[in-house]
Write an enzyme that holds these catalytic residues in place. Structure first.
Site, PDB file in Angstrom:
ATOM      1  N   ARG B  51       0.951  -0.790   0.151  1.00 42.32           N
ATOM      2  CA  ARG B  51      -0.145   0.366   0.284  1.00 42.32           C
ATOM      3  C   ARG B  51       0.657   1.347   0.136  1.00 42.32           C
ATOM      4  NH1 ARG B  51      -4.703  -0.937   1.518  1.00 42.32           N
ATOM      5  NH2 ARG B  51      -3.681  -2.635   2.736  1.00 42.32           N
ATOM      6  N   THR B  52       1.683   1.671   0.830  1.00 42.17           N
ATOM      7  CA  THR B  52       2.846   2.335   0.826  1.00 42.17           C
ATOM      8  C   THR B  52       3.814   2.599  -0.262  1.00 42.17           C
ATOM      9  OG1 THR B  52       2.660   2.366   3.292  1.00 42.17           O
ATOM     10  CG2 THR B  52       4.295   3.728   2.416  1.00 42.17           C
ATOM     11  N   LYS B  80      23.659  -7.547   0.647  1.00 45.49           N
ATOM     12  CA  LYS B  80      25.304  -8.027   0.758  1.00 45.49           C
ATOM     13  C   LYS B  80      25.831  -6.849   1.673  1.00 45.49           C
ATOM     14  CE  LYS B  80      24.500  -8.065  -4.736  1.00 45.49           C
ATOM     15  NZ  LYS B  80      24.348  -6.557  -6.209  1.00 45.49           N
ATOM     16  N   ARG B 101      11.071   3.246   3.442  1.00 44.17           N
ATOM     17  CA  ARG B 101      11.184   2.231   3.921  1.00 44.17           C
ATOM     18  C   ARG B 101      11.585   1.083   5.003  1.00 44.17           C
ATOM     19  NH1 ARG B 101       5.059  -0.477   5.603  1.00 44.17           N
ATOM     20  NH2 ARG B 101       5.047   1.788   6.016  1.00 44.17           N
ATOM     21  N   HIS B 129       5.716   6.817  11.610  1.00 45.42           N
ATOM     22  CA  HIS B 129       5.009   6.891   9.823  1.00 45.42           C
ATOM     23  C   HIS B 129       4.504   7.900   9.208  1.00 45.42           C
ATOM     24  CE1 HIS B 129       3.380   5.105   5.832  1.00 45.42           C
ATOM     25  NE2 HIS B 129       2.441   3.972   6.927  1.00 45.42           N
TER      26      HIS B 129
END
Lengths: 151, 306
Positions: B51-52, B80, B101, B129
């Site tokens: 969604r975000t 890595k 995120r 958020h």
């Protein structure tokens, strides 16, 4: 055993005396100020009699005041008195304040904090509540739960 | 250059301007359709969040820009062992703005220290958020016409729900706000928010366990999901997850002009039968999420459309 009225500074012609340290805390301060790394005389007095505190610790350091990280000291205990000694006399008393920010003194214990996986990051804590003496991690805002700065 | 790390990064006045811009975008989408032509948004998603990520990408595409990025740490150099600061230095060469995120709290803040492009915190662990909070504020203001003089009911997991904590922090800056905190004892709002945010700002609030007791007096009902991953014990989760179920019958107790919001995804805390109720605003909320992110991208890129 030395007491407050006969605090002897004669053995220290130039240097710094950290007075009114909470009894039993002098080794914490020794560690956090990294005094073991200083190439100078350091004298530690434990459990001295104090009119004000009952018992207290004292540290005498034969070095210029610039060598002492006052922010770290303020964070650990801002009630400590700093006496600056010149020619065997106290020439200045400094008051400590809670520093606005401390870097690489304490570590964030939040396992979800980015500092937990990127160890090269500086450990920065910000003073967010002066009245309650609350420090929070700059990155994750986790409250520091330590005891160092609590009387 | 500006970044967005926390919903409180904007002053109330700046927030008003941002929400005004979002409302103008809603009314005149064509006016903004080419505003970001030639610009690129990098979506760096170290953990999945459909969604975000899609709402940020939709926002940039609606503005005529392009998007690039990754949607899990496995498909990035993080696998890595590359640090966030190295990744962002590289991404700064590829894109004009970045939405990040990360499962680790504070990762976007590390990124913004080393970035030459604006960073949007698109969620960092259980910490912040901010674009969800901007979405919530835009939704409330658009539906109710104001962000002051409101009685807001927050229902469900008030203990771990970061959207709820952020929304409280953002709303206490407005006058006449009153909260009704609806939760089981185990999921009450943490004391540091009650004391440090609500009490300190003298914001009135009431704590109740029964949703039915709160519904008649609400302007907004903000429902949250009880998140399974927050519980150590499966039994506790099962007991809590069905604690609140908003259905048609309960909606009869709510005022005609109350709106139901939810950050989504929902599980079963809002019955599907409520979706048709005109007061169910959670899908419109998702649409507002695109408008507010469009406004945010324009603001951070300092692009003005006449």
């Amino acid at each position: 055993m030395p007491n407050e009225s006969t605090l002897n500074v004669s053995g220290l012609s130039e240097g710094v005396v950290l007075d009114h340290i909470q009894a039993g805390k002098c080794m914490d301060i020794y560690k956090y100020l990294k005094l073991d790394k200083l190439d100078c005389t350091v004298a530690i007095i434990k459990n001295a009699t104090s009119h004000k505190m009952g018992r207290k610790d004292i540290i005498k350091i034969e070095c210029p005041i610039d060598y002492i990280d006052l922010d770290v000291l303020g964070f650990i205990d801002h009630n400590i008195t700093i006496n600056i000694i010149q020619d065997n006399k106290i020439v200045e008393k400094k008051r400590l304040h809670l520093p606005k920010q401390i870097t690489n003194v304490i570590r964030c214990k939040n396992p979800r904090c980015i500092t937990s996986i990127e160890p090269e990051l500086d450990q920065i804590f910000i003073l967010t509540d002066e009245e309650k003496e609350v420090y929070r991690c700059k990155y994750c805002e986790e409250k520091y739960q330590g005891h160092l700065n609590k009387r | 250059m500006r970044h967005l790390m926390s919903p409180l990064d904007f002053t109330v006045e700046e927030l008003d301007q941002l929400l005004d811009l979002a409302n103008d975008i809603e009314k005149n989408p064509a006016k903004y359709a080419h505003a970001c032509e030639g610009k690129k948004l990098a979506t760096l998603f170290y953990e999945p969040s459909t969604r975000t990520r899609l709402s940020h990408e939709a926002a940039m595409l609606n503005l005529g820009g392009n998007v690039l990025g990754f949607s899990s740490a496995d498909s990035s150099s993080a696998a890595k062992g590359e640090t966030v600061s190295d990744t962002i230095r590289m991404i700064s060469c590829y894109a004009d703005i970045c939405a990040m995120r990360h499962p680790k709290e504070g990762a976007p803040m590390v990124a913004c220290k080393h970035s030459s492009i604006p960073i949007i915190n698109a969620g960092d662990g259980g910490h912040q958020h901010p674009t969800q909070t901007l979405t919530d504020l835009l939704t409330i203001r658009s539906l109710k016409g104001r962000l002051n003089n409101l009685t807001i009911g927050l229902c469900g997991d008030l203990k771990f729900g970061r959207t709820v904590h952020s929304l409280i922090n953002a709303l206490v800056r407005y006058t006449g706000i009153r909260f009704i905190l609806i939760s089981p004892e185990e999921l009450r709002l943490p004391s540091y928010i009650r004391e440090d945010v609500l009490d300190r700002n003298e914001v009135p609030y009431q704590e109740v366990v029964r949703l039915e007791d709160a519904l008649p007096s609400l302007d907004i009902l903000y429902m949250t999901r009880v998140q399974k991953e927050r519980f150590f014990n499966e039994e506790d989760y099962i007991r809590m997850k069905d604690f609140y179920i908003l259905d048609k019958k309960k909606m009869e107790l709510a005022p005609e002009d109350m709106y139901v919001l939810h950050p989504l995804p929902r599980v079963n805390e809002i019955a599907v039968e409520v979706d048709d109720d005109p007061r169910a605003a959670y899908f419109r909320q998702a649409q507002y999420g695109v408008y507010v992110r469009m406004a945010l991208i324009l603001t951070l890129l300092d692009i003005h459309v006449d």
